[in-house]
Design an enzyme around this catalytic site. Sequence first.
Site, PDB file in Angstrom:
ATOM      1  N   ASP A  30      32.764  43.530  51.621  1.00 55.76           N
ATOM      2  CA  ASP A  30      33.432  43.979  50.393  1.00 55.76           C
ATOM      3  C   ASP A  30      32.398  44.652  49.514  1.00 55.76           C
ATOM      4  O   ASP A  30      31.270  44.159  49.384  1.00 55.76           O
ATOM      5  CB  ASP A  30      34.076  42.797  49.660  1.00 55.76           C
ATOM      6  N   GLY A 255      66.799  33.624  43.161  1.00 55.20           N
ATOM      7  CA  GLY A 255      65.724  33.550  42.175  1.00 55.20           C
ATOM      8  C   GLY A 255      65.711  34.777  41.285  1.00 55.20           C
ATOM      9  O   GLY A 255      66.697  35.521  41.208  1.00 55.20           O
ATOM     10  N   CYS A 262      53.471  42.795  48.614  1.00 54.98           N
ATOM     11  CA  CYS A 262      54.045  43.428  49.806  1.00 54.98           C
ATOM     12  C   CYS A 262      55.414  44.052  49.565  1.00 54.98           C
ATOM     13  O   CYS A 262      55.562  45.273  49.663  1.00 54.98           O
ATOM     14  CB  CYS A 262      54.135  42.406  50.947  1.00 54.98           C
ATOM     15  N   LYS A 322      55.039  33.587  43.209  1.00 52.13           N
ATOM     16  CA  LYS A 322      55.661  32.526  43.989  1.00 52.13           C
ATOM     17  C   LYS A 322      54.713  31.338  43.993  1.00 52.13           C
ATOM     18  O   LYS A 322      53.556  31.446  43.564  1.00 52.13           O
ATOM     19  CB  LYS A 322      55.962  32.991  45.413  1.00 52.13           C
TER      20      LYS A 322
END
Length: 432
Positions: A30, A255, A262, A322
Amino acid sequence: MNVAIIGTGYVGLPTGVGLAELGHQVVCIDREQSKIDALQAGKITLYEDGLEELFRKNTKEKRLHFTTSMKDGISNAELVIIAVGTPPHPITKEADMKYIHAAATELAEHLTRYTIIATKSTVPVGTGDDIEILIAKKNPQAEFDVVSLPEFLREGYAVHDFFNPDRIIVGANSDKAKEKIKELYKAFDNEIPMLFVSRRSSETIKYASNAFLAMKIHYINEMANFCEKADANIYEVAQGMGLDSRIGPKFLTPGPGYGGSCFPKDTLAMAYMARQNDVEMSLITATIKGNDNRKKEMAERIVNAVKYIDNPKIAVLGLAFKNGTDDCRESPAIEIVSELVNRKYSVFAYDPKAMKNAETLIGSKITYCQSAYEAVENADVLAILTEWEEFKKLDLNKIASLMKNKTIIDCRNMLDKQKALSLDFNYQGIGI
């Protein structure tokens, strides 16, 4: 195998840890120095249930390493996995490929032997062809194959999904590459279905899968709205649907809309690719629009609960998109809270894992609390926006004693509706 992974985000790091646990030597690369410094010091840089334990185990056993140097990272690699971000373009909403192209161009000059380059990031159809061209142009002597190796890790369950995949999809156009990928996953001992397809088919499978799941979520949310009007129970309806083997029970939980890194970007990218190929995909287009509206609907429910109260205090539980992750990207909770802030409401919020990430998105426009009970004290309405397990265990008697006005907008159906009603709460769930 010696494996290098470019990118240490929510795809790259769990993949690296998982492959190390399978026995491979893994180097994660990274360019962000602070992130690599933290990882080298044994500090994990994101939250995923179960990830830290495996991270510590495999760094201790020296199967997992970290560097900012592309040259050092891939010097011994037999397989290089590209797992960098493909965010939506701010105007066209197509997948922005600048990080993919930069990674491919940079790694090309360091290829000194036969190497497989695998795209783990979600990339538009034809990306493998583009990477081939970029590498060959940068290093004409390089011996390599490009494969598509899409990930299907659910955030919050990435560790579980890595070791218990439904299938492994491999888009490979050479037999040599196929054999190396078989070697990569030989620890699974042929227990996991491995589907070999063309590279372009593999790239399409990822988008097709995510778009379908997003449509399933949007569908059950619309059915939840219907159940509220028709006096039906969405959970009973979903159970009856899910018992049909053609439908299945997963992704039938209502929900405040889908979110994360994504589904939002992948549905937008799929819609863009469809337009580019002159193909109508009305279901995906309707899903995108419906999901945007869903979050506005949830915000409006909260607003309606306090519209006759002067200077109301709104308590929010949940900021991550989530449970099981600290990721707030495209979080319905963040978008709902932002709408409340735009309307000048006072919001007091708590999330067990995502407060730091939420603060980078919302800043000091809301008050961050150290517990759920701190957030609800003197609140006029409580909104539950993320399905953390600890919210199921909240003491409703204590909440009743702490709140100023006893209204609950439970966008995740976490609380016991009958218990709440028995305590004289004005309780609104989803589809029940």
